[in-house]
Design an enzyme around this catalytic site. Sequence first.
Site, short mmCIF file in Angstrom:
data_model
loop_
_atom_site.label_atom_id
_atom_site.label_comp_id
_atom_site.label_asym_id
_atom_site.label_seq_id
_atom_site.Cartn_x
_atom_site.Cartn_y
_atom_site.Cartn_z
N GLU A 57 0.83 -1.20 0.00
CA GLU A 57 0.00 0.00 0.00
C GLU A 57 0.87 1.26 0.00
OE1 GLU A 57 -3.89 -1.34 2.62
OE2 GLU A 57 -2.01 -0.98 3.68
N THR A 59 -6.28 0.33 2.60
CA THR A 59 -7.39 -0.33 1.94
C THR A 59 -8.46 -0.73 2.96
OG1 THR A 59 -6.28 -2.47 2.14
CG2 THR A 59 -5.91 -1.23 0.12
N LYS A 73 -14.90 -1.51 6.35
CA LYS A 73 -14.35 -2.46 7.32
C LYS A 73 -12.84 -2.57 7.10
CE LYS A 73 -14.23 -7.51 8.06
NZ LYS A 73 -12.89 -7.71 7.45
N ASP A 74 -12.05 -2.38 8.16
CA ASP A 74 -10.61 -2.54 8.02
C ASP A 74 -10.04 -3.24 9.25
OD1 ASP A 74 -10.36 -0.65 10.05
OD2 ASP A 74 -8.90 0.58 8.97
N MET A 75 -8.70 -3.16 9.42
CA MET A 75 -8.04 -3.87 10.51
C MET A 75 -7.18 -2.94 11.37
SD MET A 75 -6.95 -7.35 8.43
CE MET A 75 -6.36 -8.21 9.90
N GLU A 76 -7.52 -1.62 11.37
CA GLU A 76 -6.67 -0.72 12.14
C GLU A 76 -7.30 0.59 12.59
OE1 GLU A 76 -3.32 0.50 9.79
OE2 GLU A 76 -4.54 0.78 8.01
N ASP A 136 -12.49 -4.61 -1.55
CA ASP A 136 -13.41 -5.75 -1.58
C ASP A 136 -14.74 -5.34 -0.99
OD1 ASP A 136 -13.24 -6.91 1.52
OD2 ASP A 136 -11.38 -6.00 0.82
#
Length: 235
Positions: A13, A86, A173-176, A199
């Site tokens: 990224e 992302t 929706k992400d992870m951070e 996605d």
Amino acid sequence: MSKLLISIAMEAEAAPLISALNLSPSTSLFPKALPFLSYEGENLTLITSGKDSVTGVDNVGTVPAALMVSHALSTGDYGTVVNCGTCGGFIKRGMSIGSVMIPSVGAFHDRRIVIPGTKFEEYGVGKREVTNAKADLVRSSLGYVGGCCTSGDSLDHVSTDDTQMDANEAVAKDMEFASIAQVCSLYDVDLVGVKVVTDLVDGDKPSFEEFMENLGTAAKALQETIPRVIEVLKK
């Protein structure tokens, strides 16, 4: 303009953006014990999560993100954090592949701490309003949507996650992001999130397939978008 701290999780990224902004590697921000990487430019620092020493993959997830940003804010003089990367998007809330959103809320969808008679469940969701003039200015100037970016430590999602994401009214929706929102609230630093959809969470394809298919395209979109965000923040 106060100094910017740009936070990105994955090397893929960050690479196009590092090149586009002509940034140089720096070893002064993080001690050797931490795997994180930093790059310096004019009035800004870009940090990435680096690689896991055991598996060799990117240090993704809420814990590395929070640790990385917290350490940087504790040692550097930064007025604004720009967390970009992302995300998954929700069709039902108008998102499609390549859509960009500037979150106005951060929350978790997988921290389930249900203890009746306490506020642990509320704590687990950890909803934080990301309301500051800088994020509002970027959103309005560039025409991007706001809403909730919901965070968790899994790329996929189970039915209980879906229930909480719906309760969060998630747009992305992400992870951070939610963990960084908590860190920035502790340090009283403005946060601007920039999320590009790779996605579709409520689509018909597995998340990992769409993510891998669109990661390169999303990275290029960040390369184009972040300089525009920086220009707005200079005003």
